[in-house]
Design an enzyme around this catalytic site. Sequence first.
Site, PDB file in Angstrom:
ATOM      1  N   ARG A  43      26.908 -62.386  50.037  1.00  0.00           N
ATOM      2  CA  ARG A  43      28.278 -61.990  50.388  1.00  0.00           C
ATOM      3  C   ARG A  43      28.329 -60.804  51.351  1.00  0.00           C
ATOM      4  NH1 ARG A  43      30.425 -59.531  44.618  1.00  0.00           N
ATOM      5  NH2 ARG A  43      31.582 -57.943  45.744  1.00  0.00           N
ATOM      6  N   ARG A  58      37.526 -54.494  33.520  1.00  0.00           N
ATOM      7  CA  ARG A  58      36.282 -55.257  33.564  1.00  0.00           C
ATOM      8  C   ARG A  58      35.161 -54.360  33.046  1.00  0.00           C
ATOM      9  NH1 ARG A  58      33.601 -57.256  39.035  1.00  0.00           N
ATOM     10  NH2 ARG A  58      33.209 -55.051  39.360  1.00  0.00           N
ATOM     11  N   HIS A  78      38.144 -44.030  52.885  1.00  0.00           N
ATOM     12  CA  HIS A  78      39.366 -43.252  52.880  1.00  0.00           C
ATOM     13  C   HIS A  78      39.900 -42.979  54.279  1.00  0.00           C
ATOM     14  CE1 HIS A  78      39.456 -41.806  48.523  1.00  0.00           C
ATOM     15  NE2 HIS A  78      40.434 -42.627  48.770  1.00  0.00           N
ATOM     16  N   ASP A  80      31.661 -63.286  44.162  1.00  0.00           N
ATOM     17  CA  ASP A  80      30.379 -63.743  43.636  1.00  0.00           C
ATOM     18  C   ASP A  80      30.347 -65.260  43.493  1.00  0.00           C
ATOM     19  OD1 ASP A  80      28.575 -61.583  43.360  1.00  0.00           O
ATOM     20  OD2 ASP A  80      29.883 -60.729  41.835  1.00  0.00           O
ATOM     21  N   CYS A 115      40.564 -62.629  41.522  1.00  0.00           N
ATOM     22  CA  CYS A 115      40.560 -61.222  41.918  1.00  0.00           C
ATOM     23  C   CYS A 115      39.509 -60.900  42.976  1.00  0.00           C
ATOM     24  CB  CYS A 115      40.373 -60.321  40.697  1.00  0.00           C
ATOM     25  SG  CYS A 115      38.801 -60.581  39.856  1.00  0.00           S
TER      26      CYS A 115
HETATM   27  C1  PEP Z   1      34.063 -60.823  42.585  1.00  0.00           C
HETATM   28  O1  PEP Z   1      32.863 -61.068  42.428  1.00  0.00           O
HETATM   29  O2  PEP Z   1      34.858 -61.587  43.175  1.00  0.00           O
HETATM   30  C2  PEP Z   1      34.626 -59.553  42.095  1.00  0.00           C
HETATM   31  C3  PEP Z   1      35.918 -59.321  42.189  1.00  0.00           C
HETATM   32  O3  PEP Z   1      33.763 -58.644  41.582  1.00  0.00           O
HETATM   33  P1  PEP Z   1      32.951 -57.622  42.480  1.00  0.00           P
HETATM   34  O4  PEP Z   1      33.473 -57.741  43.893  1.00  0.00           O
HETATM   35  O5  PEP Z   1      33.151 -56.276  41.894  1.00  0.00           O
HETATM   36  O6  PEP Z   1      31.547 -58.138  42.330  1.00  0.00           O
HETATM   37 MG    MG Z   2      31.615 -59.893  41.130  1.00  0.00          MG
END
Ligand code: PEP
Ligand code: MG
Length: 750
Positions: free
Chosen positions: A640, A511, A368, A630, A677
């Site tokens: 990641r 989700r 934030h 992911d 996304c």
């Molecule tokens: C992803 O894995 O790209 C994703 C959007 O989900 P998260 O970042 O919540 O794992």
């Molecule tokens: Mg993910």
Amino acid sequence: MARAPGWVGARRLLKQLRDTLQQGGPAGRRLDQVTTLIANDMVAEVCSLYVMRAGEVLELFATKGLKPEAVHQTRLRTGEGLVGLIAAQARPLVLDDAQSHPNFAYRPETGEEIFQSWMGVPILREGRVLGVLVVQNKTRRLYTEEEVETLETVSMVLAEMLASGTVLDPEEQRLAEGTSLLPARLAGIALQEGLAIGTAVPHHRGLVITRIVAENPGEERSRLGAAMRELAETLEELFEQSELQQAGEHRDVLETYRMFAEDRGWMGRIEEAIASGLTAEAAVQKVQNDTQARMAQVSDPYLRERLYDLDDLANRLLYILVGGEGAAQALPEDAILVARSLGPAELLDYDRTRLKGVVLAEGSPTAHVAIVARALDIPMVGRCPEALTRIRPGDNVIVDGNSGQVLVRPRENVRASFREAIEQRERRRRLFAATRDLPAVSRDGVRVTLGINAGLLIDMPQLHEAGADFVGLYRTEVPFMVRESFPSVAEQREIYARILEVAAGKPVTFRTLDIGGDKALPYWAGAAEENPAMGWRAIRIGLDRPALLRQQLRALVQAAAGGRLIVMFPMVTEVAEFQRAKALLLREAAAAERPPSNLVCGVMLEVPALLFQLDQLFAAVDFVSIGSNDLLQFLFATDRGNPALARRYEATSPTGLGLFSDLAARAAAAGVPLSLCGETAASPLEAMMLVGCGLRSLSMPPAAVAPVKTMIRSLDVGHLARFLDSCRTLETPSLRHLLTAYARDHGVEF
Ligand code: PEP
Ligand code: MG
């Protein structure tokens, strides 16, 4: 799962320590008594105190159990050995076999080779490490959470003693490292883009907690209650007056504060600490130390940012309880603030007209404080630990929030080129503002729908403020993560219904729970896993514990109240898993009083195995959303969250290009809507490639919407697609430079 208090032991030890410290006498002798007391009380064979000296050196100042001749001889630099590791990370460390830890540094003079079990905590004050307190035992054992808490409580008393200057001259405790006055470049990460040049000012909290042990818990409880009321009032005033109001984001920040201020778990822990003998301020600080330790362990950026807020809230409560000069110190006209961490409200305390940039040793991109920095347009660099030691007050500093670096004492020619860049950025800002309410249509007429990724109600207003078309990813686990227990179906329904209400008709993609792995819930004890990202998480838990998933699906169906419902399942590895999850959803819909009029059900494409089942997948789903965070981590086998690997394998590689192009083509041929996304959509350069690959729907953090839209509006998609075709067979690990050159040569804006 309720946490055991751990205060029973702490309270007795605290009183003994206070009595010892009040006795007076030479500091060295008192420290010896202190280590002996702690060792006896905790049934430890060793208790040692290391104090931070000038130049980031931790020196053994007192010990019970190690060889006495090691005192004032054994020294470790920050980061060196287990003691140095604690100082570097400012968080506790517990080991049942210390010598097998890679950081273990053997010091023969101590004679510690016979001790296997090891527990150390940082001695913290105002976020700075003043020393490290360690206990050791010969036999192998893992110290309990309660014992860690006790040692942390004790370390608070020692922090006051060290800060009082009676042990070591304050000037000697922590001088800036590097006597060199040469220019320096410090690496960090970009928290808020932009450039600033100015004069370094350290952020002082100015808090002094002198009373730690209390006699009357009732009195402390009422002091806490009064302070909480005052906190609520001052926050309200602060946010009302601030420039954030115009930016429209103040509500979000304030909402989170309210949520935490009313969080029974947080208050409960403070009250528990008071009940066991701490003063109100010491109790707040104790719980704050816990928060800080949790912050360092949580790898989920979303939860971490909430913990930063909680930290800020604790600071403000401390100001109210003990007084303090506050953050509003006199600033030079071009101040660059340097701090370990900073809360959004603390940032607001500074005079905006004088504050040009911020450098944090910690921080996270979605915190934030970064939202506030964005609203106020203050360039910010975080995760720059060297800032605390290498920047001296008064230094000339450049904050480069674009590339996440800080230049200390730069030469005049460097300063001149940054000044030029600052002027250029001003021109770009004006361009963004102009495109915010326009659709994302390319120069050759290709329409791209842009979504936001959200996780709490406070994110939702940005759907409208950022000019986005839909919520491409609503992470339902986030409200679960900030709670103390599983929300009931009714509670979940209420959360989802509010989200839909604020979305005001724009589609919201829910989700289902992506918990497990490193996204731990405080009340969900999964087994420890060696590879949590590839472990028992997300839909795997949902299918193994169908009651949990069904409850969530029921809440979603109820929240949709007969309208449209879009559900997406995470971490699907086999089409059959999707079918089973969808069957649960259909069952809930069929049983509902008001079934959704339009039930849309899709998957996140995050596991590479699904790439080999595309025909069956496209036949089964209503849509697919690529979770590139992911998917790329599993595709390239790169964690990641590991910064060392961040740019090693790229979305913008021929591999990525082939993947996204093929997916887009296959989805289009099957007539299945495809979006993306993950974070890949958040950078205009990468988003440009995705659109060139054929993607027509992207979802991203809200802040990325305007820059991505600006990029799309300046792009000729057909031309780019032809260019990308020619790149598919190049043998290069990254197309980044080619894409950048393409954008520059073809007038693409970002
Ligand atoms: C992803 O894995 O790209 C994703 C959007 O989900 P998260 O970042 O919540 O794992
Ligand atoms: Mg993910």
